[in-house]
Design an enzyme around this catalytic site. Structure first.
Site, PDB file in Angstrom:
ATOM      1  N   ASN A 134       0.801  -1.232   0.000  1.00 52.74           N
ATOM      2  CA  ASN A 134       0.000   0.000   0.000  1.00 52.74           C
ATOM      3  C   ASN A 134       0.832   1.280   0.000  1.00 52.74           C
ATOM      4  O   ASN A 134       0.383   2.315  -0.484  1.00 52.74           O
ATOM      5  CB  ASN A 134      -1.003   0.007   1.166  1.00 52.74           C
ATOM      6  CG  ASN A 134      -0.358  -0.151   2.514  1.00 52.74           C
ATOM      7  OD1 ASN A 134       0.663  -0.814   2.654  1.00 52.74           O
ATOM      8  ND2 ASN A 134      -0.951   0.439   3.529  1.00 52.74           N
ATOM      9  N   HIS A 158       9.250  -7.807  -0.825  1.00 53.88           N
ATOM     10  CA  HIS A 158       8.163  -6.863  -1.050  1.00 53.88           C
ATOM     11  C   HIS A 158       6.943  -7.612  -1.568  1.00 53.88           C
ATOM     12  O   HIS A 158       7.043  -8.739  -2.076  1.00 53.88           O
ATOM     13  CB  HIS A 158       8.594  -5.794  -2.053  1.00 53.88           C
ATOM     14  CG  HIS A 158       8.033  -4.438  -1.758  1.00 53.88           C
ATOM     15  ND1 HIS A 158       6.907  -4.240  -0.964  1.00 53.88           N
ATOM     16  CD2 HIS A 158       8.432  -3.189  -2.142  1.00 53.88           C
ATOM     17  CE1 HIS A 158       6.656  -2.945  -0.875  1.00 53.88           C
ATOM     18  NE2 HIS A 158       7.554  -2.280  -1.571  1.00 53.88           N
ATOM     19  N   GLY A 209       1.723  -5.959   7.877  1.00 57.05           N
ATOM     20  CA  GLY A 209       0.692  -6.714   7.168  1.00 57.05           C
ATOM     21  C   GLY A 209      -0.514  -6.946   8.051  1.00 57.05           C
ATOM     22  O   GLY A 209      -0.739  -6.234   9.038  1.00 57.05           O
ATOM     23  N   GLU A 231       3.994  -4.666  12.636  1.00 56.70           N
ATOM     24  CA  GLU A 231       3.062  -3.545  12.477  1.00 56.70           C
ATOM     25  C   GLU A 231       1.899  -4.078  11.660  1.00 56.70           C
ATOM     26  O   GLU A 231       2.025  -4.297  10.458  1.00 56.70           O
ATOM     27  CB  GLU A 231       3.772  -2.362  11.787  1.00 56.70           C
ATOM     28  CG  GLU A 231       3.010  -1.063  11.903  1.00 56.70           C
ATOM     29  CD  GLU A 231       1.920  -0.902  10.863  1.00 56.70           C
ATOM     30  OE1 GLU A 231       0.743  -1.167  11.199  1.00 56.70           O
ATOM     31  OE2 GLU A 231       2.244  -0.534   9.727  1.00 56.70           O
ATOM     32  N   LEU A 232       0.772  -4.306  12.330  1.00 58.84           N
ATOM     33  CA  LEU A 232      -0.329  -5.047  11.721  1.00 58.84           C
ATOM     34  C   LEU A 232      -1.515  -4.135  11.448  1.00 58.84           C
ATOM     35  O   LEU A 232      -1.408  -2.921  11.470  1.00 58.84           O
ATOM     36  CB  LEU A 232      -0.690  -6.219  12.633  1.00 58.84           C
ATOM     37  CG  LEU A 232       0.514  -7.087  13.053  1.00 58.84           C
ATOM     38  CD1 LEU A 232       0.086  -8.201  13.992  1.00 58.84           C
ATOM     39  CD2 LEU A 232       1.255  -7.642  11.844  1.00 58.84           C
ATOM     40  N   CYS A 265      -3.167   1.276   6.824  1.00 56.77           N
ATOM     41  CA  CYS A 265      -3.372   0.604   8.110  1.00 56.77           C
ATOM     42  C   CYS A 265      -3.877   1.575   9.163  1.00 56.77           C
ATOM     43  O   CYS A 265      -4.696   1.217  10.003  1.00 56.77           O
ATOM     44  CB  CYS A 265      -2.088  -0.074   8.569  1.00 56.77           C
ATOM     45  SG  CYS A 265      -0.667   1.031   8.685  1.00 56.77           S
TER      46      CYS A 265
END
Length: 459
Positions: A134, A158, A209, A231-232, A265
């Site tokens: 993103n 990636h 993700g 980092e979700l 996110c």
């Protein structure tokens, strides 16, 4: 396993490029070469490493137009937002270069008996990063620059649909003076990715993700006793209080839901509005969302571009339908459009309640959930009624009250007051609960993958 990866333009559905997946032997060579480069880079004085990182920032600015165009073609974000993303990446390089010498300076402490204790920040080795599509440049820069300036090597997997962006970043890094092999953008399969997590020369793993992906990667890394930063996802709540400036709040909340095509996110996703102003806010918000115009992200007239992939659009539409079947009400959008590309309209749902995807899950696209709260206390209860905890927002004229709410009650890693924000280089970025753990930016990220070494001189 396919031996190629093909990228597709989400605006047109046309093929962009095809890339060969590395063989297992070539992947092993990549790991070995990154480790070899690390063995020299770790001994490079931090001031000299900072000069290289500063040069990477300058190189990103020099090639901004080229990289921005590729990013927009690969994932569909507005071209102007691709430019903004690269500006942020360059700022991260500048901040890291400026702060690292002091951040990694040795410390000296007195210990019992008049002896001396020394603290050193030593790099740990090769750090493996699994990154999403993103923000094709920012996601990579965010973790890699922090790891590189700490003295580590970096391997990147990636997202397949932005493979070209990853390859260009490696080219830019090396052209700016980073030792060859130290940072590598790998074109690999999921099975090969799993093998990297357990590889002896990989010392740390970081993932941005979904929470599901985080559980899988975190479990595999834990089995191999590897440090992780995760980092979700999230379903960030923006609370609109009775004294809020309605016009400003609407503008902020529209931007917060539709920036980057809503595929962020830390986007504003649930809008919790106190009863006293709910109807007024709802009506104004829906009218503003109706004016959000999809279109060619390379042009100047569109407010949002397409979603990044067809499957992502299909998943989002199913979440909308499931929410409607669960009792939500559609106020605008929600219809799958005809024509080329993977477009989805700005959509607003109300009557959103627990059990619906719009309340419980992350809707990764331009779909907003409106929730009525009785009062301020009820609004905060609803905001925290989530398994996620990345970010959130408070709209009010009383900033002192908002600061107290953010400090004492908002169960998230970040809170934005009277605004929508993404990332700021000197402020920590990260979440709690199912949104993951660890921090990036603000000087915190540079120390996530270092060995804080304690040395005591006893005589």
């Amino acid at each position: 396993m396919s031996d190629t990866i093909t990228t597709v333009n989400p605006t047109t559905g046309e093929t962009l490029d095809t890339y060969n997946v590395l063989s297992n032997a070539a992947l092993e060579d990549a790991v070995q070469s990154s480790h070899k480069a690390f063995l020299e880079w770790r001994l490079t004085p931090v001031e000299d490493r900072a000069k290289v990182i500063k040069s990477i920032g300058a190189a990103l600015r020099d090639r901004k137009d080229e990289l921005a165009e590729l990013m927009t073609k690969e994932m569909g974000k507005l071209l102007k937002q691709s430019h903004q993303e690269i500006d942020l990446c360059a700022a991260i390089c500048d901040y890291s270069a400026a702060e690292a010498p002091a951040a990694f300076a040795p410390e000296e402490r007195d210990i019992e008996g008049g002896e001396k204790g020394h603290i050193f920040y030593s790099p740990i080795g090769v750090v493996y990063g699994i990154q999403p599509w993103n923000f094709p440049a920012y996601q990579v820069v965010r973790f890699s620059i922090a790891s590189l300036i700490a003295g580590n090597g970096v391997l990147l997997k990636h997202a397949s649909n932005v493979t070209g962006s990853g390859q260009m970043l490696q080219e830019i890094y090396e052209a700016a003076g980073l030792p060859k092999g130290l940072f590598q953008a790998l074109v690999i399969s999921h099975d090969q990715s799993d093998s990297l997590i357990s590889h002896d020369l990989v010392r740390g793993v970081t993932l941005t993700g979904s929470d599901g992906a985080g559980r899988k990667v975190g479990t595999k890394a834990a089995e191999a006793v590897k440090k992780t930063v995760l980092e979700l996802g999230s379903n960030d709540a923006y609370i609109v209080l009775e004294d809020a400036d309605i016009e400003a709040a609407v503008q902020t909340c529209v931007n917060g839901r539709t920036y980057n095509n809503g595929e962020t996110c830390i986007a504003a996703k649930r809008f919790i509005v106190v009863d006293a102003i709910y109807d007024q806010f709802r009506d104004a918000y829906v009218e503003a969302m109706k004016r959000v115009t999809p279109g060619d992200p390379m042009g100047e007239d569109a407010d949002i571009g397409p979603m990044a992939r067809k499957d992502l659009r299909d998943d989002l539409h199913q979440q909308v339908k499931d929410s409607l079947e669960g009792g939500a009400k559609l106020l605008c959008g929600g219809e799958m459009p005809d024509g080329d590309g993977f477009f989805y309209p700005a959509t607003v749902l109300e009557n959103v309640t627990p059990g619906q995807p719009a309340y419980d899950d992350e809707l990764f696209g331009p779909v907003a959930a409106l929730i009525r709260a009785q009062d301020e206390d009820d609004a905060m209860r609803i905001a925290n009624d989530s398994r996620f905890g990345l970010g959130g927002g408070i709209m009010t004229k009383d900033t002192e009250k908002a600061l107290a709410l953010a400090r004492d009650h908002f169960d998230t890693g970040m809170v934005f007051i009277n605004g929508f924000g993404l990332a700021i280089p000197n402020m920590p970025f990260g979440g709690v609960k199912d949104s993951g753990y660890g921090r990036e930016h603000g000087g915190f990220g540079m120390k996530e993958f270092v060995n804080v070494k304690s040395v005591m001189v006893m005589s």
